[in-house]
Every structure is written in C-alpha cells, then in structure tokens.
Design a protein around this motif. Structure first.
Motif, PDB file in Angstrom:
ATOM      1  N   GLY A 164      58.132  34.827 -12.903  1.00 28.63           N
ATOM      2  CA  GLY A 164      59.382  34.077 -12.992  1.00 28.63           C
ATOM      3  C   GLY A 164      59.153  32.608 -13.287  1.00 28.63           C
ATOM      4  N   ILE A 165      60.267  31.871 -13.433  1.00 30.11           N
ATOM      5  CA  ILE A 165      60.234  30.425 -13.653  1.00 30.11           C
ATOM      6  C   ILE A 165      60.067  29.735 -12.308  1.00 30.11           C
ATOM      7  N   VAL A 166      59.265  28.687 -12.276  1.00 30.07           N
ATOM      8  CA  VAL A 166      58.881  28.038 -11.024  1.00 30.07           C
ATOM      9  C   VAL A 166      60.088  27.704 -10.149  1.00 30.07           C
ATOM     10  N   LEU A 182      59.695  18.591  -0.601  1.00 35.06           N
ATOM     11  CA  LEU A 182      58.659  18.758  -1.618  1.00 35.06           C
ATOM     12  C   LEU A 182      58.855  17.791  -2.764  1.00 35.06           C
ATOM     13  N   VAL A 183      57.813  17.638  -3.555  1.00 34.76           N
ATOM     14  CA  VAL A 183      57.935  17.109  -4.905  1.00 34.76           C
ATOM     15  C   VAL A 183      57.290  18.126  -5.835  1.00 34.76           C
ATOM     16  N   SER A 222      60.575  18.113 -13.865  1.00 33.86           N
ATOM     17  CA  SER A 222      61.800  17.355 -13.580  1.00 33.86           C
ATOM     18  C   SER A 222      62.821  18.179 -12.816  1.00 33.86           C
ATOM     19  N   HIS A 223      62.872  19.483 -13.114  1.00 33.10           N
ATOM     20  CA  HIS A 223      63.944  20.309 -12.562  1.00 33.10           C
ATOM     21  C   HIS A 223      63.616  20.897 -11.204  1.00 33.10           C
ATOM     22  N   THR A 224      62.607  20.312 -10.547  1.00 33.64           N
ATOM     23  CA  THR A 224      62.346  20.618  -9.136  1.00 33.64           C
ATOM     24  C   THR A 224      63.617  20.441  -8.317  1.00 33.64           C
ATOM     25  N   GLY A 245      63.985  17.345  -2.509  1.00 24.26           N
ATOM     26  CA  GLY A 245      62.830  17.405  -3.389  1.00 24.26           C
ATOM     27  C   GLY A 245      63.212  16.938  -4.770  1.00 24.26           C
ATOM     28  N   TRP A 246      62.254  16.442  -5.516  1.00 24.38           N
ATOM     29  CA  TRP A 246      62.516  15.989  -6.863  1.00 24.38           C
ATOM     30  C   TRP A 246      61.234  16.029  -7.686  1.00 24.38           C
TER      31      TRP A 246
END
Length: 965
Positions: free
Chosen positions: A183-185, A217-218, A222-224, A234-235
C-alpha cells in the motif's frame, strides 16, 4: 520503546486507567493549569499535544524548563518568536525519500569507521517505518494481469535498491520495512501503523512504570499530514531533518500561529470529500497559511468520518499549512475499532485523551485561535483543480470554458498561448503495436531483454478497443486489454489521455472509491465505453480497497472500463504514469497539443504527471471515471452528455452519479475489522518476490562502484570534527533565474530520465540502455545521477534564456554567455571555484518534501538561494544542506531587478555573529561594473539552524555531536 528515563520537572505525573484494569501513568496537562502555569484548556488541541512532548522530554538539556513555560503560555494573536524542541515518537518514510536517507546513514557509519569509532553509534533512537510504495510504474494497464506484470517490472528495475533496503533492515534495530505491493505509506499509516496513543516502560528512583503519550511523528513525505485526520500530530519534513530526529535531535520549529476553521452544516448530495478538500485548498491558500497549523472544529467537523478528515489533512501541503488537524473524538475511536485495532488499544486511546481533557470535537468559543475562519459545508460544490496547481479550483460546470480561456491566454500569464483554436479538430492516431517503455517502443526483442516472453498468452488477451458493448443482462467477466492496445483514436487539444484513480488522498476513502465503482457499474449497464486512447488505471492505497471493491461486485465494472488494478502505490500522482503509446506521443509533438490528464491525486504541477501532458486536473475518483468516458476536458458535464448508450440515447453525468444512500449501503456491507487484521499481517509471507531478493549483511554497507542505484555520497568524505565558518559570499555567478512557483518537481524531477539530459548521457556512458533508465525517483540513492538531474525538469523556465524550457543556462566567463546544461555550467564554474547563486520569485520550493532539491542544489555548488518567498520544507532543507536561503524585500522578485545572468553577485554582512532573520546586503555588479545593492533577509529562522549552517548542514552537525559523546 523501553528503558526510557523518566523526568518530572513540573511534578505533573499522574495515574489513569488505560482500560481493562491497567494502571498507567501520563504527564498531565491539566496539572500544569492547576499549578497556575498557564490556561492550558484554552489552547488548540494540536498545541497541547506538542506541549505534552515538550513537558515529557524536559531534561534540562535538549528541552529546558523555559521551553515548556513558553509553549504553555502560547499567545494566539502573537505567538512568541521561540523555537520549539519537539521530540516525536516515531518516523515514517517512503522509498523514494527513504532510500537516500538510509544511504546517508550508511555513509555516516562508513565515516565513523574511518575515524576509528564504533559505527553502531549511528542507530535510530525512535521507531522508523519505511513503506515501499513509490517504485511501481504503470507500464501495463487495462489487463487482469496488470498488477502482476507491473510488480514483475518493478522488481526487475529496482533489485539493487531493494537489496540495499534489506541490508538496512538487518543493520538497524529500530527499522521496520513494509515491502512493495502492500500500500501507500499514508494509507498504511492510517490503517495500520498509527496507534493514537503509545506507551513505554520507564524508570524513576528504581521504580518501573508504564507511561502513555500521544502518537506523534514526522515523515519524509509532504502528505504525512494525512494522519492528522485521526487526531495524530505529524507533518512532513526533509529526510535530512528526519535523520536528525532519528539520531536523537528534536525537530525544531518556530512557535506557530494556529488557524481555526469552524465547520458548520453538512455536505450536499452529489458533493464528495474531494470537492471539499479542493474548496479548502483554494480558500486556505488565499489566507496564506504557510508555516501555520490549521485546526478544524465545530459540528460540521464532527459530522465528517475519519477518511474524509484524512483527505483534508492529506492536502495540507497544497494549502501550505504545516498541519490540517482534527481533534480526537468518538469518530477517531470508532475508526481504530473499524480498522482492526485491538480493544485494549482503542480503550487506551480514548481513556488517555479523556484524562488529558482533550476528548471531543471543540465547539465555537471553547478554544483560542490566532485566526478564525468559518466554512459552511453546504456551500461546497463539485469541483476539479488545475491545470497546473492544486489550489486553482474550478466549479465542475465551468471546466470547459476555463480550459478554452487558458488555451488562448498568453504563456506569460499562465496560459498556453494558442490562438484561433478549433476544439472540434481531431487527429487520427493508429494504436496498432505495443506501447512504449520509458518513451521507446517495446518491440519483441526489447521485451525479451526485459525477461518477458512475447509469445505467451499475454499477446492473446482481448483488447479494450475490440470489446463488444457489454450486455447488462449477463454476468460481466473481467475482460481486459494490456499494454498492447489496438485500434484507433482521435486526439486534439483537451483530449483526456490519462485517467488515473490513484494517490493517497482519495484511494484511502471508501466513499469516493465506492462512488467510482457505482458510477462505472451504471456506465457499463448503459453500454458506455472508454476510448482506447485513454490510459486508464486504478492504483489503490491499500489491499483493503481491492477487498471491498470485490466484495461489492464493483471491481468487475471498473475492469470493464479499463480501470484494472495496476499496483498498490502512488503511480500517476508522482509521475509514475508510465509511457503513452508512441503514436499518441508523436501526434502530441506534431500538432503541439495541449492534452489532458485527470487523476484523483493531490499534485498536478507541470511535467509531474507525464512530460508530454500539459493540462492536469485533480478530481474525485468518480469524476475520473466520468472524464475517461467523456474523453475530453472542454465539456460542461452539467449540460453535455458523456456519450450515447447502446440505443443511441444521450447519457449525462446525473444519470450515472450514485446517491449518498447507495454509497453508504455499499460501504456498510463491505468493510470489516477482520479484513484489516488479515491484510496487515505477515507482510514477508505475502510477498514471495521480496523474499527472493538477496542482501548483504553486517553493520557497514559494502559500497559497490559498479552500482548505478546506490553510491556513497560525498557529504562525509574527508569528514573532520571541526565545523566551518560563516563567511561572506563574493564573486558569485547566477546558475539560474526563475519566476514564481518553482516547485521541487522543477528543481529535482521524479519522473522519466531523458536520453539527451546530463543524467541520461551519464547512464548511457555506464552502459545502460534508455529503456532501463527507470526514473529519477528510483535513482535517488545515487548522487551522480541526481546531481545531473537537478533543475532538469523539461518545463522549468530559466529567465536567463527567455522562451526556453528545460534545464539549461548561460555560462559566463570572459565574455558573452554560452548556452549549456545547468549541470555542465556548474561543473565549469567549479573548475574556477566560482560560487553560485539561484534567484527566484514567490513560493520557491513548493510541492513535495524532496531532499534532492536541496542536496542537488548544494552539490552543484550553489551557496545561496535568493527568493521572494520559500515553501516551508524546502527552506528548511536548504539550511539542512548548508545552503543559505535569502529573501527579497516585499515587492521585489528576481524578474523585477532586470537581471540577465551576466551579473556578479556578492552577499555582504555574513559572519559568525549572524542572527536568525537579520538582513544582509546583496550586491549586484553589472557588465559595466556598475554596482547596486539591496537588503535581503536571512531565512535562517531559529538559533539551532545557525549551528546547522555553520557546520555545513544538519547531518555533519549531528555526526559531530554523536562523536563527542
């Protein structure tokens, strides 16, 4: 996290019931208020969660007592100009940014060994999860075998990278790797990795205790911020900043303003979460929220399910905010339960935030915000965004006339400069033959080179264009085409040539994915088909999506329209759209067509989706299906038909659009917690291709000079314990002069590598054929490729060469400028030790948190970037690489100075005593030796960044700190 030493500087440790009789401790924010330190209960929830981290990690060294007091007394209208030392609980990576990060860690270990020290001092101190999700490309599509074939191709292309990642997995103890095809992170983070609240065993006075604290989290993407929808702070940060966090450094940032967006009402029938986020993106971009937190609250926010909230959080980078945060409430707990988290975890999550008095969606007037904005959800309309920026929202009925206007609008004003265009004019394209790989025809012998047997059943699969019109009375089978698309099509300006349901933004949201399936079902039942010239693809963010699309019976209808599963990854949204048919590309070039893509992603910057597609529109998944059927973007879908059914009757979008009740019914029948538990278990066992990848072992990586994917970077060669000095920059030349909105895609593209580019020529010199180039993103572990790829985007416009596109510049030495590639010019300047500068307009570095945009800039010899304004992450990345960001005074941009690139630049006033935000002098010497100067602001924003800059970057700083222990 075990053995953590407990500090309690403010005596705020309290007990709470973590559920099922579990006694636990926590650092109580209400206790701070009880002590009279500050009115904590009026703080935004996002600020409180950061405050908890500062309080819990207050040790008198990295985090001081005054840091806690300063943040606790956050002033909504005038936040203190103080840096916050934020210690995060974990870090997430994706493979495009994760591979260079692990390369840097491996290089640091090699440097430590050369110094005669124990290389294992380089070890992440917080848990790190890396999800391999950016490497799959849409080579095969419209086929029942597309997933299998794309996965095969992915593993063949990326074998060296995956071998390296497997080394990292065994070398670093706190490093978890989730292999390709899962999957996508960000969706994996939302559905599996995030816990909402975490715990650690800690000791104080020889007493053991279980401490609970918020999940924070970081991430190196960008889409964190997608995780903000679950109430997790988180970012996105640059990988170099994330590495520092992994090695024990707090993430430092200036005390932010917090914009409160009060939501009321509810979305209307026919309006999706995608429409809402495009509305918010436009609204907040206009509010200039760069570097600020945005916190959503109110009854309207409470009405949104977590997937809708996550969609809004996901696009924080597009509206410029550090975060787009939703507080924790019952919806948050219900989402954890629905996605298979344990009862114990859900109880601890809810009970912890109740104990902290942070549970429940705030109402108007309960919290102090820097700015308050009201949004009535009922006002949101169906929309798309584009064709070049995600904030350029267009009401759906207006797309046709907007596209027509942009066609004729001058290029300098953001248009395409086409005059007297007849949009009815189409050019016939024959689609016989195979589609290309990396821009080349995949001929039979080239297929054999790739290990694919051209004589197998793959060639016998029925083609999309040859399919009969489906009979709605019969059971539909998943017929498919593949990369060998036959037939013919007609293309012109505005033709949709790529239609992709892709990206973390929307494929994580069951409501819009189910809506796409329902629309496809109705279209198939009416006998509609997609033109064979449209490259269709479906790339969900997790296998859960495939599970519910199959359970509801909707996948077969998507298949029938060509939206077959192509992979689990970002694909088209990050430029991995794969090649178009060579005859289509020829038509685009021959007729200079402004063709279109439609995608359910978050980014549509120039040349990102595909180098030959100039107009790219973001939209919801059901609209992607609709525009694939329409085949063009110059259409008003509220009045014009998508096509005709088998009886010749016109079919309109309103005829196919599913109702909210239809969507809800399908979602409720398809999702179950056991599905999540089953699919997020035993990743290695579910991925035999990954298990077959061999890997080296040991604490030190054995660098292979023959590798073209992994190369030891020069950042730690000749490393010494002595930091550098901050000195004036004199006699610099301009490597590039740019206008507004130069993105990190422009600076460091992630997509295809052109044969004629410096990177392409280098790879050919290494014996690599163009079909095997792969992408810039996949080669981020090799600085020799990536430095050559810096400023290599085919659409970047260097104003030193007006009217020219691509990574070219003028090299000035003893006379007139000579045109050459930016890389070649940089290397020639390096021969004479000439420092370089970049000059630009507003929003320099907007877009992805792409480390190589800063790393490549540094390795080209650029000492300073002077811009009208910077995007948050890229500015930080520049400092993190030892490149000086400088900001023009208001009203000044590079273009307004009348520069042509022949000038000589000096930056006067830099010294060891430099302070964050002070001004220095930019001196410009013209051809006639006439000098002029202006004051520019040093965009080193915090004291710790002064140290980073002095040391030549954040990583040398951290390495020296570790070696001094």
């Amino acid at each position: 996290m075990t053995g953590w030493k407990m500090h309690d500087e403010f005596k705020t440790l309290r007990k709470f019931d973590a559920g099922k009789g579990r006694d636990a401790s926590f650092y109580s924010l209400p206790a701070l208020e009880e002590q009279g330190i500050a009115k904590i209960s009026r703080l935004p929830i996002s600020i409180r969660i950061v405050l908890e981290s500062v309080l819990r990690n207050c040790d008198g060294q990295k985090v001081r007592r005054k840091d806690v007091e300063a943040l606790a007394n956050w002033n909504a209208k005038s936040p203190a100009n103080e840096e916050i030392p934020f210690v995060v609980a974990r870090i997430v990576l994706q493979d495009f940014t994760g591979v260079p990060l692990v390369v840097d860690l491996a290089a640091m270990r090699s440097a430590v060994k050369r110094l005669g020290r124990d290389p294992k001092i380089i070890e992440p101190l917080v848990p790190v999860d890396l999800v391999v999700d950016h490497s799959v490309q849409v080579d095969f599509f419209g086929s029942a075998r597309a997933l299998e074939l794309n996965l095969d191709m992915e593993f063949k292309r990326n074998r060296e990278r995956y071998q390296f990642l497997k080394w990292g997995q065994q070398a670093f103890k706190t490093f978890q790797l989730i292999p390709p095809g899962i999957g996508i992170v960000h969706q994996v983070n939302l559905e599996y990795l995030a816990k909402g609240v975490l715990s650690a065993q800690s000791t104080s006075n020889n007493q053991a205790s279980t401490i609970y604290f918020p999940d924070t989290l970081v991430g190196t993407d960008s889409h964190t911020t997608m995780i903000n929808g679950l109430g997790v702070v988180g970012w996105g940060v640059g990988g170099i900043e994330a590495e520092a966090g992994m090695l024990g450094q707090p993430v430092y940032f200036l005390t932010p303003e917090v914009v409160g967006m009060h939501m009321s009402g509810q979305l209307r029938e026919g309006v999706t979460a995608t429409d809402l986020v495009l509305h918010i993106t436009q609204l907040l971009r206009a509010q200039k929220v760069v570097g600020k937190f945005v916190e959503f609250y109110g009854e309207g926010a409470a009405s949104l399910p977590v997937p809708d909230r996550a969609t809004i959080g996901n696009m924080s980078p597009e509206y410029g905010a550090t975060m787009g945060y939703f507080p924790i409430d019952q919806e948050s707990v219900d989402y954890l339960t629905a996605t298979g988290r344990s009862e114990e975890q859900c109880l601890a999550f809810e009970n912890y935030f109740r104990a902290q008095k942070m549970f429940g969606m705030p109402l108007k007037g309960e919290i102090d915000y820097s700015v308050d904005i009201d949004l009535d959800l009922a006002e949101v309309q169906p929309s798309v965004a584009g064709p070049k920026r995600p904030q350029d929202r267009i009401n759906l009925p207006d797309l046709g006339k907007t596209f027509r206007a942009l066609l004729e609008k001058p290029v300098r004003d953001g248009g395409y400069g086409k005059q007297d265009v007849d949009l009815r004019e189409k050019h016939l394209v024959e689609l016989n033959g195979s589609a290309p790989r990396n821009g080349e025809m995949a001929s039979t012998d080239k297929m054999e080179d790739q290990g694919i047997n051209p004589g197998d059943e793959l060639n016998k699969i029925e083609m999309v264009s040859n399919r009969p019109t489906p009979d709605p009375g019969k059971e539909i089978e998943a017929e498919s085409s593949d990369v060998f698309t036959h037939g013919r099509t007609r293309v012109g300006h505005g033709s949709v040539l790529i239609a992709a349901i892709t990206s973390c933004t929307n494929t994580s949201n069951p409501s819009v994915m189910i809506a796409a399936g329902l629309l496809a079902k109705k279209a198939v039942e009416r006998g509609l088909r997609v033109d064979p010239g449209v490259k269709t693809s479906l790339a969900p963010g997790s296998r859960v999506v495939s599970d519910y699309l199959h359970k509801t019976g909707l996948q077969k209808y998507l298949d029938q329209l060509g939206f077959n599963l192509v992979g689990y990854g970002c694909t088209t949204c990050i430029g991995n759209s794969g090649p178009l048919h060579p005859n289509i590309e020829k038509a685009i070039h021959k007729h200079d067509l402004v063709a279109a893509s439609v995608l359910s992603g978050n980014r549509n910057f120039e040349a990102r989706v595909h180098q030959h597609i100039k107009a790219n529109f973001l939209m919801s998944p059901p609209l992607v299906v609709a525009f694939a059927l329409a085949g063009r973007v110059h259409i008003n879908l509220s009045r014009e038909p998508l096509g005709k059914d088998r009886d010749g009757k016109e079919v309109f979008l309103r005829d196919l659009w599913p109702s909210l009740s239809e969507i809800r019914d399908a979602v409720q029948t398809a999702l179950a917690p056991d599905t999540f538990r089953k699919l997020y278990r035993d990743f290695a066992d579910q991925n035999p291709k990954w298990n077959d990848i061999p890997s080296s072992t040991g604490d030190i990586y054995e660098w292979d000079e023959k590798s073209n994917y992994i190369h030891e970077p020069p950042f730690f060669k000749n490393f010494s314990m002595e930091p550098g000095h901050i000195e004036e920059i004199r006699g610099a030349r301009a490597l590039g002069i740019f206008g507004d909105t130069v993105t990190t895609d422009h600076i460091s593209p992630a997509g295809a590598i052109r044969e004629t580019s410096p990177a392409g020529k280098y790879l050919i010199s290494r014996g690599i054929q163009p079909r095997d180039f792969n992408s810039y993103g996949s080669r981020r572990g090799n600085d020799l490729v990536m430095t050559r790829g810096t400023f290599a985007n085919v659409r970047i416009k260097n104003l030193m060469l007006p009217g020219t596109e691509g990574g070219v510049t003028k090299y000035f030495a003893n006379g007139e400028g000579k045109e050459m590639s930016i890389f070649d010019a940089a290397m020639k300047y390096a021969e004479t030790n000439t420092p370089l500068v970049i000059l630009a307009g507003h929003e320099y570095g907007t877009g992805s948190s792409r480390d190589w945009a800063a790393k490549g800039t540094r390795l080209l010899g650029v000492k300073a970037v002077v811009a009208a304004s910077f995007e948050r992450i890229h500015r930080s990345n520049l400092v993190g690489m030892g490149v000086l960001p400088l900001q023009f005074p208001d009203g000044t941009i590079a273009l307004s100075l009348g520069l042509d690139g022949s000038e000589i630049f000096s930056i006067i006033g830099l010294s060891e005593t430099i302070k964050p935000g002070q001004t220095v002098t930019l001196e410009i010497e013209g051809k006639n030796r006439h000098k002029r100067s202006l004051r520019v602001k040093v965009r080193i924003d915090t004291p710790i960044e002064i140290d980073y800059y002095r040391h030549g970057g954040i990583l040398p700083f951290v390495l020296r700190q570790l070696l001094l222990r």
